[in-house]
Design a protein around this motif. Structure first.
Motif, PDB file in Angstrom:
ATOM      1  N   ARG A 159      -5.605 -71.721  98.550  1.00  0.00           N
ATOM      2  CA  ARG A 159      -6.587 -71.740  97.456  1.00  0.00           C
ATOM      3  C   ARG A 159      -6.211 -70.852  96.268  1.00  0.00           C
ATOM      4  O   ARG A 159      -6.941 -70.804  95.278  1.00  0.00           O
ATOM      5  N   THR A 192      -3.590 -75.764  92.985  1.00  0.00           N
ATOM      6  CA  THR A 192      -4.191 -74.943  94.031  1.00  0.00           C
ATOM      7  C   THR A 192      -3.410 -75.123  95.329  1.00  0.00           C
ATOM      8  O   THR A 192      -3.262 -76.243  95.826  1.00  0.00           O
ATOM      9  N   GLN A 194      -2.274 -75.469  99.005  1.00  0.00           N
ATOM     10  CA  GLN A 194      -2.904 -75.984 100.213  1.00  0.00           C
ATOM     11  C   GLN A 194      -2.222 -75.404 101.454  1.00  0.00           C
ATOM     12  O   GLN A 194      -1.114 -74.867 101.383  1.00  0.00           O
TER      13      GLN A 194
END
Length: 217
Positions: A159, A192, A194
């Motif tokens: 994140r 973002t 993962q």
């Protein structure tokens, strides 16, 4: 300035040549495709359209007695093998070559390739090694001072975005990353991260090891 030749300017070879140049290496880039050579010419001065299986052509391009030559020829196994043989005849000390199959890799090893790369197998090794607690996936030493490091990202980075990763050490360059099952060569700093993302970086050997240590600790 140390010289490294990159032969074969598909996606892998193109970004490898581009990033080596950014690391202040003198790069000789070679392909038999005019469009690919024109594209890399935006980043590299010594880019040549030639048949890499032709020993005389390689010699004229300056690919003789080099410390490192990288062969990134794609589907044409015959061209890959003949190119390696020509490079060995020209006295190049260390030849690193991409293989598209296990058999191809075995042949390359037998004719004198120092390191065989299997880019398509990186993801599988990443998963296997992460399951036994070893996040290190692949280290490829391009020279005494330049290394490619590919690894599965630790869970604590989930994140966060790629820019945070890059900011750790901007001298270490992100070449490509795999997310949602796809390898991407166009870097999106806002992506973002993962859980199963895999990253491939290039940089000075000492710097990239320090960079990796900061990521996993």
């Amino acid at each position: 300035m140390k010289t490294i030749a990159v032969i074969g300017l598909g996606k892998f070879g193109f970004y490898l040549a581009k990033n080596l140049s950014r690391q202040n290496y003198h790069v000789i880039a070679i392909d038999n495709n005019q469009q690919r050579v024109q594209q890399i010419s935006d980043y590299i001065d010594d880019a040549y359209i030639l048949d890499a299986t032709n020993k005389n052509a390689l010699e004229e391009a300056g690919v003789t007695d080099l410390d490192t030559v990288i062969v990134s020829i794609g589907e044409n196994i015959e061209a890959s093998i003949l190119t390696v043989m020509a490079l060995r005849d020209l006295g190049n000390k260390r030849v690193i070559a991409k293989a598209i199959s296990t058999t191809h890799g075995e042949i390359l090893s037998k004719i004198g390739v120092s390191k065989v790369m299997h880019p398509e197998k990186i993801a599988g090794r990443a998963l296997m090694k992460s399951l036994v607690g070893d996040l290190n996936v692949e280290k490829i030493d391009l020279s005494n001072s330049m290394r490619i490091l590919t690894f599965k990202i630790p869970l604590r980075w989930k994140r966060k975005n790629i820019q945070e990763l890059i900011n750790i050490d901007k001298s270490v360059k992100l070449m490509a990353y795999k997310t949602s099952g796809n390898w991407l060569l166009e870097i999106s700093p806002t992506h973002t991260i993962q859980e199963d993302d895999i990253f491939s970086f290039i940089g000075n050997s000492v710097a990239i090891e320090a960079f990796y240590s900061k990521i996993i600790t």
